[in-house]
Write a protein that holds these residues in place. Structure first.
Motif, mmCIF file in Angstrom:
data_model
loop_
_atom_site.group_PDB
_atom_site.id
_atom_site.type_symbol
_atom_site.label_atom_id
_atom_site.label_comp_id
_atom_site.label_asym_id
_atom_site.label_seq_id
_atom_site.Cartn_x
_atom_site.Cartn_y
_atom_site.Cartn_z
ATOM 1 N N LEU A 1 0.872 -1.083 0.051
ATOM 2 C CA LEU A 1 0.041 0.107 0.439
ATOM 3 C C LEU A 1 0.739 1.006 0.430
ATOM 4 N N ALA A 2 1.912 1.816 1.127
ATOM 5 C CA ALA A 2 2.877 2.531 1.167
ATOM 6 C C ALA A 2 3.495 2.334 -0.574
ATOM 7 N N ALA A 3 4.084 1.873 -1.173
ATOM 8 C CA ALA A 3 4.335 1.666 -2.182
ATOM 9 C C ALA A 3 3.409 2.313 -3.498
ATOM 10 N N ARG A 4 2.111 2.198 -3.658
ATOM 11 C CA ARG A 4 1.331 2.523 -4.079
ATOM 12 C C ARG A 4 1.152 3.659 -3.899
ATOM 13 N N LEU A 5 0.739 4.976 -2.718
ATOM 14 C CA LEU A 5 1.260 5.838 -2.439
ATOM 15 C C LEU A 5 1.620 6.604 -2.810
ATOM 16 N N ARG A 6 2.617 6.451 -3.008
ATOM 17 C CA ARG A 6 4.060 6.976 -2.772
ATOM 18 C C ARG A 6 4.097 7.693 -4.496
ATOM 19 N N ASP A 7 3.358 6.903 -5.593
ATOM 20 C CA ASP A 7 3.460 7.386 -6.671
ATOM 21 C C ASP A 7 1.904 7.929 -6.478
ATOM 22 N N GLU A 8 1.358 8.395 -5.597
ATOM 23 C CA GLU A 8 0.198 9.551 -4.968
ATOM 24 C C GLU A 8 0.737 10.644 -4.938
ATOM 25 N N SER A 9 2.103 10.901 -4.727
ATOM 26 C CA SER A 9 2.345 11.430 -3.428
ATOM 27 C C SER A 9 2.235 11.628 -2.113
ATOM 28 N N VAL A 10 2.187 10.648 -1.545
ATOM 29 C CA VAL A 10 1.902 9.826 -0.299
ATOM 30 C C VAL A 10 2.171 9.019 0.138
ATOM 31 N N LEU A 11 2.799 9.522 2.171
ATOM 32 C CA LEU A 11 3.994 8.928 2.471
ATOM 33 C C LEU A 11 3.092 8.185 3.629
ATOM 34 N N ILE A 12 3.137 7.332 3.673
ATOM 35 C CA ILE A 12 2.318 6.295 5.383
ATOM 36 C C ILE A 12 3.747 4.936 5.618
ATOM 37 N N GLU A 13 3.756 5.552 7.401
ATOM 38 C CA GLU A 13 4.620 3.971 7.642
ATOM 39 C C GLU A 13 3.993 2.953 7.546
ATOM 40 N N PRO A 14 4.255 1.592 7.076
ATOM 41 C CA PRO A 14 4.329 0.070 7.270
ATOM 42 C C PRO A 14 4.686 -0.235 8.771
ATOM 43 N N GLY A 15 2.573 -0.868 9.353
ATOM 44 C CA GLY A 15 3.463 -0.701 10.846
ATOM 45 C C GLY A 15 3.916 -2.828 11.263
ATOM 46 N N THR A 16 3.575 -2.922 9.676
ATOM 47 C CA THR A 16 4.848 -4.592 10.129
ATOM 48 C C THR A 16 6.189 -4.075 10.564
ATOM 49 N N PRO A 17 7.043 -3.746 10.835
ATOM 50 C CA PRO A 17 8.575 -3.567 11.425
ATOM 51 C C PRO A 17 8.606 -3.073 12.939
ATOM 52 N N PHE A 18 7.321 -2.758 13.742
ATOM 53 C CA PHE A 18 6.751 -2.318 15.032
ATOM 54 C C PHE A 18 6.670 -4.506 15.520
ATOM 55 N N PHE A 19 6.415 -5.302 14.667
ATOM 56 C CA PHE A 19 5.785 -6.469 15.486
ATOM 57 C C PHE A 19 7.126 -6.960 16.068
ATOM 58 N N ALA A 20 7.134 -8.012 16.465
ATOM 59 C CA ALA A 20 8.651 -8.374 16.755
ATOM 60 C C ALA A 20 8.112 -9.930 16.422
ATOM 61 N N GLN A 21 7.135 -10.636 16.054
ATOM 62 C CA GLN A 21 6.533 -12.052 15.541
ATOM 63 C C GLN A 21 7.491 -12.112 14.045
ATOM 64 N N THR A 22 7.442 -13.614 13.838
ATOM 65 C CA THR A 22 8.506 -13.693 12.042
ATOM 66 C C THR A 22 7.092 -13.819 12.078
ATOM 67 N N ASN A 23 5.669 -14.064 11.761
ATOM 68 C CA ASN A 23 4.932 -13.470 10.362
ATOM 69 C C ASN A 23 3.637 -12.503 11.434
ATOM 70 N N PRO A 24 4.257 -11.342 11.514
ATOM 71 C CA PRO A 24 3.764 -10.208 12.316
ATOM 72 C C PRO A 24 2.346 -9.791 11.221
ATOM 73 N N PRO A 25 1.634 -9.240 11.919
ATOM 74 C CA PRO A 25 0.144 -8.519 10.837
ATOM 75 C C PRO A 25 0.717 -7.296 9.970
ATOM 76 N N ARG A 26 -0.097 -7.581 8.964
ATOM 77 C CA ARG A 26 0.515 -6.847 7.614
ATOM 78 C C ARG A 26 -0.573 -5.330 7.647
ATOM 79 N N HIS A 27 -1.880 -5.696 7.762
ATOM 80 C CA HIS A 27 -2.340 -4.277 7.849
ATOM 81 C C HIS A 27 -2.447 -2.901 8.463
ATOM 82 N N TYR A 28 -1.633 -3.016 9.396
ATOM 83 C CA TYR A 28 -1.114 -2.023 9.979
ATOM 84 C C TYR A 28 -0.162 -0.706 9.394
#
Length: 492
Positions: free
Chosen positions: A434-461
């Motif tokens: 989602l963040a990669a697509r929004l960059r093309d729209e000149s929008v920056l957001i921060e994906p939430g995945t890096p904040f989580f510790a688990q091996t398969n973290p939630p990807r939709h935050y």
């Protein structure tokens, strides 16, 4: 031989005035060997016309280069590279080299395989129209004039020793005094000079605390999700880390494992959910630490940004057993590039932390410490915090209205304020994509995945910051995020 005017191009990535940028451009050409002694530079009129600047700007740049003996002038003949200009070293032809090192086996420890500390923030974030990113300074909110005056004052003769002296393991006495008498009492904390250590921002403070308290197999509890760099710091130190899932009230004390020796927490504004630890939980966490004979490292993250209601008391202010190590920072409330923070703890801890800091970097630069001391003591800092609070309060209202109107889902937002909102996309959405697509729209957001510790973290935050985006651009930016999520929202 004349240097063609087309050789000169102003870089947009270089900071400073036009005059200093032109001066730097010419000096770099000389130092790199591209411009040689005796070669003639373009006329001031010709270079000004080529660069689209005033002639006086070029003249002033040339004059400064003349004074430094990079250039000479000869009457009406123009400007030339000086015969006395610094010369690039001549090492002769470089010998071919083939790296024969087996780096996989050469490394005693790896530091580059953890979460990215940049958090997917491009260096040119300010060029994006809708930068919903956290932790960057808004130049419109910063008090440039008074910071410049304080910096100039710190460069004066009166402060020569603070500027130039190797303090070894000591800190600027004026800065430490201000923190002890003004900053900490606002959080209900009393501390003497031997209980305060200046650091290179909160990150450096966390690293020092982790090295002293949580390395070599120590059992550590951290929040999940949490600041990714903290997990990496603890991994590098060899700690045994247990992530504890936070809820709407932050870290649940009862969930801290029984064998925990050190607890890291962000009670004021949990990173990244912005949850604030209620008073009852603060008391319970202190009791839990006492029962476990554990220590607490309190990162008092964004307490200054409590513009909705007064901040809760710091854990350190409630601590009657000396168990809490307090981490504070001026980087978020002033500007991130300042890299100035502090540790507060019992004297034995600060003594060890000071010795560790001295072995790595001695002390933060004296000029920066003295400049900050003047800025704080003259009242500019409090005025800055109030100004930022008003601006962030206005932006937050616009954000909340736009989020509600476009039907986006909030996962967490600070009850006291802060500068970001923790968001939740529909299940199945990968926030990185989602963040990669929004960059093309000149929008920056921060994906939430890096904040989580688990091996398969939630990807939709994902996280939306509002410290670096003007109020008038927020609604359109939120609309673009909503449009990008529309297909997934229709399916869910």
């Amino acid at each position: 031989m004349a240097i063609p005017v087309e050789t000169f191009q102003l870089s947009h990535n270089v900071q400073g005035t036009l005059q200093s940028r032109i001066q730097q451009m010419v000096a770099e050409g000389i130092l790199s060997g591209r411009f040689r002694p005796g070669e003639k530079l373009p006329s001031t009129r010709g270079l000004a016309r080529h660069l689209g600047v005033s002639r006086i700007t070029v003249t002033l740049a040339y004059t400064e280069l003349l004074a430094n003996d990079y250039l000479t002038s000869s009457g009406r003949s123009g400007y030339f590279v000086s015969e006395n200009a610094p010369q690039p070293p001549d090492f002769g032809p470089l010998a071919p080299r083939e790296d024969q090192v087996d780096w996989d086996n050469a490394f005693a420890q790896r530091f580059s395989n953890g979460a990215s500390l940049s958090m997917d923030k491009p260096l040119d974030w300010a060029s994006f129209r809708f930068p919903f990113i956290y932790g960057q300074a808004d130049p419109k909110l910063f008090d440039h004039a008074n910071w410049r005056l304080c910096a100039t004052q710190a460069l004066g003769v009166r402060d020569f020793m603070a500027l130039t002296q190797d303090q070894y393991d000591h800190d600027d006495a004026e800065l430490v005094t201000f923190i002890a008498r003004h900053t900490l009492p606002r959080r209900g904390i009393q501390a003497g000079p031997d209980e305060i250590l200046i650091t290179l921002g909160a990150q450096n403070a966390l690293w020092i605390a982790a090295q002293v308290l949580a390395s070599r197999g120590r059992r550590v509890a951290i929040e999940n999700p949490c600041y990714p760099a903290l997990r990496e710091i603890l991994r590098q130190g060899g700690a045994q880390v247990t992530p504890v899932t936070v809820d709407e009230g932050g870290l649940p004390p009862e969930a801290v494992p029984d064998d925990t020796q050190v607890i890291f927490t962000t009670p004021s504004h949990q990173c990244p959910t912005s949850a604030t630890l209620p008073r009852a939980r603060r008391d319970a966490l202190l009791r839990r630490a006492s029962d476990l004979n554990a220590l607490i490292v309190e990162d008092d993250y964004e307490f200054e940004m409590s513009f909705l209601k007064p901040p809760s008391p710091a854990l350190k202010s409630l601590d009657e057993e000396g168990r809490v190590i307090y981490v504070g920072s001026f980087s978020k409330s002033l500007f991130p590039g300042l890299r100035l923070g502090y540790l507060v703890g019992s004297a034995p801890f600060i003594r060890e932390a000071r010795a560790l800091r001295a072995s790595i970097l001695r002390h933060p630069p004296g000029h920066i410490q003295r400049t900050a001391a003047y800025y704080l003591s003259l009242g500019h800092y409090d005025a800055q915090v109030r100004r930022m609070g008003r601006a962030l309060g206005e932006r937050r209202k616009v954000m909340e209205t736009a989020i509600a109107e476009h039907g986006l889902e909030v996962a967490g937002k600070g009850a006291h304020g802060g500068s970001s909102i923790w968001m939740q996309a529909p299940e199945g959405v990968d926030s990185r994509a989602l963040a990669a697509r929004l960059r093309d729209e000149s929008v920056l957001i921060e994906p939430g995945t890096p904040f989580f510790a688990q091996t398969n973290p939630p990807r939709h935050y994902y996280r939306l910051g509002y410290s670096s985006i003007a109020s008038e651009r927020i609604e359109e930016g939120i609309a673009r995020i909503a449009a990008a999520l529309a297909p997934a929202r229709q399916e869910s």
